[in-house]
Design an enzyme around this catalytic site. Structure first.
Site, PDB file in Angstrom:
ATOM      1  N   CYS A 225      25.505  34.857 -57.994  1.00  0.00           N
ATOM      2  CA  CYS A 225      25.118  33.506 -57.577  1.00  0.00           C
ATOM      3  C   CYS A 225      26.193  32.490 -57.926  1.00  0.00           C
ATOM      4  O   CYS A 225      26.426  31.542 -57.197  1.00  0.00           O
ATOM      5  CB  CYS A 225      23.802  33.132 -58.235  1.00  0.00           C
ATOM      6  SG  CYS A 225      23.829  33.390 -60.003  1.00  0.00           S
TER       7      CYS A 225
ATOM      8  N   GLU B 257      26.808  30.207 -48.702  1.00  0.00           N
ATOM      9  CA  GLU B 257      26.917  31.293 -49.665  1.00  0.00           C
ATOM     10  C   GLU B 257      27.055  32.608 -48.902  1.00  0.00           C
ATOM     11  O   GLU B 257      26.130  33.043 -48.221  1.00  0.00           O
ATOM     12  CB  GLU B 257      25.647  31.309 -50.525  1.00  0.00           C
ATOM     13  CG  GLU B 257      25.723  32.292 -51.644  1.00  0.00           C
ATOM     14  CD  GLU B 257      24.474  32.249 -52.515  1.00  0.00           C
ATOM     15  OE1 GLU B 257      23.365  32.105 -51.972  1.00  0.00           O
ATOM     16  OE2 GLU B 257      24.627  32.369 -53.735  1.00  0.00           O
TER      17      GLU B 257
ATOM     18  N   GLU C 228      16.105  29.142 -59.815  1.00  0.00           N
ATOM     19  CA  GLU C 228      17.547  29.434 -59.968  1.00  0.00           C
ATOM     20  C   GLU C 228      17.976  29.966 -58.617  1.00  0.00           C
ATOM     21  O   GLU C 228      17.642  31.098 -58.254  1.00  0.00           O
ATOM     22  CB  GLU C 228      17.765  30.546 -60.998  1.00  0.00           C
ATOM     23  CG  GLU C 228      17.250  30.238 -62.374  1.00  0.00           C
ATOM     24  CD  GLU C 228      18.288  29.607 -63.263  1.00  0.00           C
ATOM     25  OE1 GLU C 228      19.399  29.326 -62.784  1.00  0.00           O
ATOM     26  OE2 GLU C 228      17.972  29.396 -64.432  1.00  0.00           O
TER      27      GLU C 228
ATOM     28  N   LYS D 277       7.823  40.517 -60.059  1.00  0.00           N
ATOM     29  CA  LYS D 277       7.997  41.096 -58.726  1.00  0.00           C
ATOM     30  C   LYS D 277       9.492  41.293 -58.516  1.00  0.00           C
ATOM     31  O   LYS D 277      10.218  40.338 -58.216  1.00  0.00           O
ATOM     32  CB  LYS D 277       7.415  40.144 -57.677  1.00  0.00           C
ATOM     33  CG  LYS D 277       6.915  40.800 -56.414  1.00  0.00           C
ATOM     34  CD  LYS D 277       7.967  41.460 -55.572  1.00  0.00           C
ATOM     35  CE  LYS D 277       8.785  40.516 -54.742  1.00  0.00           C
ATOM     36  NZ  LYS D 277       9.915  41.201 -54.057  1.00  0.00           N
TER      37      LYS D 277
HETATM   38  P1  NAD Z   1      15.955  36.299 -51.756  1.00  0.00           P
HETATM   39  O1  NAD Z   1      15.615  34.876 -51.928  1.00  0.00           O
HETATM   40  O2  NAD Z   1      15.943  36.870 -50.383  1.00  0.00           O
HETATM   41  O3  NAD Z   1      14.958  37.212 -52.602  1.00  0.00           O
HETATM   42  C1  NAD Z   1      14.709  36.938 -53.971  1.00  0.00           C
HETATM   43  C2  NAD Z   1      13.311  37.395 -54.286  1.00  0.00           C
HETATM   44  O4  NAD Z   1      12.392  36.635 -53.496  1.00  0.00           O
HETATM   45  C3  NAD Z   1      13.043  38.871 -53.961  1.00  0.00           C
HETATM   46  O5  NAD Z   1      12.223  39.434 -54.952  1.00  0.00           O
HETATM   47  C4  NAD Z   1      12.304  38.788 -52.635  1.00  0.00           C
HETATM   48  O6  NAD Z   1      11.437  39.872 -52.420  1.00  0.00           O
HETATM   49  C5  NAD Z   1      11.522  37.500 -52.794  1.00  0.00           C
HETATM   50  N1  NAD Z   1      11.167  36.892 -51.518  1.00  0.00           N
HETATM   51  C6  NAD Z   1      11.846  36.981 -50.339  1.00  0.00           C
HETATM   52  N2  NAD Z   1      11.185  36.323 -49.363  1.00  0.00           N
HETATM   53  C7  NAD Z   1      10.052  35.812 -49.924  1.00  0.00           C
HETATM   54  C8  NAD Z   1       8.963  35.046 -49.417  1.00  0.00           C
HETATM   55  N3  NAD Z   1       8.882  34.687 -48.144  1.00  0.00           N
HETATM   56  N4  NAD Z   1       7.999  34.691 -50.301  1.00  0.00           N
HETATM   57  C9  NAD Z   1       8.059  35.053 -51.596  1.00  0.00           C
HETATM   58  N5  NAD Z   1       9.050  35.803 -52.109  1.00  0.00           N
HETATM   59  C10 NAD Z   1      10.049  36.168 -51.295  1.00  0.00           C
HETATM   60  O7  NAD Z   1      17.355  36.491 -52.467  1.00  0.00           O
HETATM   61  P2  NAD Z   1      18.185  37.839 -52.604  1.00  0.00           P
HETATM   62  O8  NAD Z   1      18.803  38.119 -51.279  1.00  0.00           O
HETATM   63  O9  NAD Z   1      17.358  38.900 -53.241  1.00  0.00           O
HETATM   64  O10 NAD Z   1      19.293  37.414 -53.677  1.00  0.00           O
HETATM   65  C11 NAD Z   1      20.400  36.685 -53.352  1.00  0.00           C
HETATM   66  C12 NAD Z   1      20.200  35.222 -53.683  1.00  0.00           C
HETATM   67  O11 NAD Z   1      19.833  35.077 -55.057  1.00  0.00           O
HETATM   68  C13 NAD Z   1      21.457  34.427 -53.519  1.00  0.00           C
HETATM   69  O12 NAD Z   1      21.178  33.234 -52.856  1.00  0.00           O
HETATM   70  C14 NAD Z   1      21.891  34.145 -54.943  1.00  0.00           C
HETATM   71  O13 NAD Z   1      22.663  32.999 -55.118  1.00  0.00           O
HETATM   72  C15 NAD Z   1      20.601  34.029 -55.638  1.00  0.00           C
HETATM   73  N6  NAD Z   1      20.759  34.234 -57.076  1.00  0.00           N
HETATM   74  C16 NAD Z   1      20.720  33.123 -57.879  1.00  0.00           C
HETATM   75  C17 NAD Z   1      20.913  33.263 -59.255  1.00  0.00           C
HETATM   76  C18 NAD Z   1      20.871  32.060 -60.152  1.00  0.00           C
HETATM   77  O14 NAD Z   1      20.715  32.233 -61.356  1.00  0.00           O
HETATM   78  N7  NAD Z   1      20.989  30.840 -59.639  1.00  0.00           N
HETATM   79  C19 NAD Z   1      21.132  34.522 -59.805  1.00  0.00           C
HETATM   80  C20 NAD Z   1      21.176  35.620 -58.956  1.00  0.00           C
HETATM   81  C21 NAD Z   1      20.987  35.456 -57.579  1.00  0.00           C
END
Ligand code: NAD
Length: 498
Positions: free
Chosen positions: A302, A400, A267, A191
């Site tokens: 991240c 963050e 992650e 997804k």
């Molecule tokens: P997000 O958590 O909003 O979304 C990530 C994914 O989760 C998306 O596919 C989104 O559609 C899905 N999602 C959102 N709400 C959901 C819910 N209620 N139920 C199930 N799925 C849901 O994060 P983002 O804004 O897309 O990305 C930024 C974040 O990702 C930052 O916090 C960043 O640190 C983190 N990140 C971490 C790493 C790592 O390896 N640790 C790498 C890249 C990004």
């Protein structure tokens, strides 16, 4: 690739066609509900594509397709050497379609196309290649039981792996999960983030072309609250690998508890400290990498080095050097190879970043940047921004931001630096700059994070595990350790007459 001009990229962009449906069982199909959502280019505001909005029913179908493929053994019981051949072909196809894939990520979420062409797309090919080459070199074990007993410990694929990924490195984040899970013999339902679904859909098509059997790799674009949640709650998903925010990571733990107790690997977020000590002899290198560490990919990383902790005696000199670099990294058209920074992913994230900047302006010293800008009159762009004299309690030091905003704080002793560095709910990564080898080891050993980079930032390769401690999550992507997430150990004990 390096010889492509703005004109070349623009011409290639004009010829793009977008895969915009759900990919299930080797086919593109409309979403079950017929609903769609717009994929918007944040650099221009233009709608790129109307994409199928998958939800619970699409996830159910994708998981069923993955399960059927898994149980048939068409991939899960294929000899590792044969799986290797398919995944190597996929790596080749990613390289052969580099221009298209780089454009898809750049236009979908705003990153510089030149970075996508040098970092993201070659990285994705390399990760598939690495796991392909690894998978027929991983041996199982025989326990030292003694005569009359043969206890074999084998690694088995889990079944259906759900992968939910963010928008900051759309192709790479999808690859980090899919390459290892597929190499291990699992089926995958991916997804992608609703902000950036296009490269994942093209990846699915390339995987089919490479010879991945139907149903083994399914991609369901859609919103988190619908498609993401449905994947988290699906009772036939064996493992859910998530990259994204800490808040959503916690939801996946709940989904697992409410459904089938699927394994969940997270992650999540970070607030990585970059510690620069006065015995760092090359302050220019430290400044170059500090700027890269926070401004690369618009700070939407991240492990971005968003907290600069610097020894007071060298603080002014180092901050001036980083500010100089920042001035040369102003945002521009992401398709122009001369641009140094791209667009933020969307209006919402731009506003979030500007709110943090407003708070920084109210309580710290703005060194440079601090404004939202337009490029050619359009888009979501934010200047590279540095705040000095940030106190550790401020939100820009604790939370963050996920944007090009650096918070600088000084320290007077190694102990104080370590205390501040570890004073975070996150523990993803850290950097240390020092020419004292003992200090490097001492400090690295006391930083409570997943990766410490010494005299560099964000050190990363397929050979080394990547992931966090504390609320940055658990489990590791990359390296052979990632295979642990996508397999279970089986003991088969055979008694025989010795
Ligand atoms: P997000 O958590 O909003 O979304 C990530 C994914 O989760 C998306 O596919 C989104 O559609 C899905 N999602 C959102 N709400 C959901 C819910 N209620 N139920 C199930 N799925 C849901 O994060 P983002 O804004 O897309 O990305 C930024 C974040 O990702 C930052 O916090 C960043 O640190 C983190 N990140 C971490 C790493 C790592 O390896 N640790 C790498 C890249 C990004």
């Amino acid at each position: 690739m390096s010889d492509m001009t703005l004109k070349d990229w623009t011409a290639a962009a004009a010829k793009l066609s977008f895969r915009n449906q759900v990919f299930i069982d080797g086919q593109f199909v409309p979403s079950a509900s017929g609903k769609t959502f717009d994929s918007i280019n944040p650099a221009t505001g233009a709608v790129l594509a109307s994409v199928a909005a998958g939800d619970e029913e699409d996830i159910r179908r994708a998981v069923a397709s993955g399960r059927k493929a898994f149980e048939s053994g068409v991939w899960s019981r294929m000899a590792p050497m044969d799986r290797k051949a398919v995944l190597l072909k996929l790596a080749d196809l990613i390289r052969a379609n580099l221009t298209e894939l780089a454009l898809l990520d750049s236009m979908d979420m705003g990153k510089l196309v030149a970075d996508a062409a040098v970092v993201d797309v070659p990285g994705s090919a390399l990760f598939f290649q690495w796991y392909a080459e690894a998978i027929d070199k991983v041996y199982d074990e025989i326990a030292p039981t003694g005569p009359g007993d043969l206890a074999m410990i084998t690694r088995e694929p889990l079944g259906v792996v759900g992968a939910v990924v963010p928008w900051n490195f759309p192709l790479d984040m999808a690859t980090w999960k899919a390459a290892a899970a597929l190499a291990m013999g699992n089926s995958v339902v991916l997804k992608p983030a609703e902000q950036s679904p296009l490269s994942a859909l093209r990846l699915a098509e390339l995987a089919s072309e490479a010879g991945l059997p139907d149903g083994v790799f399914n991609v369901v674009p859609g919103y988190g609250e619908t498609a993401g949640r449905a994947l988290g709650l699906n009772p036939d998903v064996d493992c859910l690998a998530f990259t994204g925010s800490t808040a959503v990571g916690k939801l996946f733990q709940q989904y697992a508890g409410q459904s089938n107790m699927k394994q969940v690997w997270l992650e999540t977020g970070g607030k990585s400290p970059n510690l620069v000590f006065s015995n760092c002899n090359d302050l220019d290198a430290a400044a170059d990498m500090a700027a890269f560490g926070i401004f690369f990919n618009q700070g939407e990383v991240c492990s971005a080095n968003s907290r600069l902790l610097v020894e007071r005696s060298i603080k002014d000199e180092l901050v001036a050097k980083i500010a100089d670099r920042a001035k040369g990294l102003q945002p521009g058209n992401p398709l122009d190879p001369a641009s140094k920074m791209g667009a933020m992913v969307d209006e919402k994230q731009t506003q979030t970043v500007m709110d943090y900047i407003a708070e920084g302006k109210a309580s710290a010293n703005l060194v440079t940047g601090g404004e939202r800008v337009r490029v050619e009159g359009k888009g979501c762009f934010v200047q590279p921004t540095i705040f000095d004299d940030v106190s550790p309690e401020m939100r820009i030091s604790r939370e963050e931001v996920f944007g090009p905003v650096l918070a600088v704080t000084s320290f007077d002793s190694e102990e104080e630096a370590l205390t501040m560095a570890n004073d975070s709910v996150y523990g993803l990564a850290a950097s240390v700059w020092t020419d004292d080898l003992s200090q490097a080891h001492r400090v690295a050993s006391r930083l409570n994070v997943g990766t410490v980079s010494v005299n560099t930032v964000d050190a990363l390769s397929p050979m080394t595990p990547f992931g966090g401690t504390k609320q940055s999550g658990y489990g590791r992507d990359l390296s052979l350790h990632s295979l642990d997430k996508y397999s279970s150990l089986k003991t088969t004990w055979i008694k025989f007459k010795a």
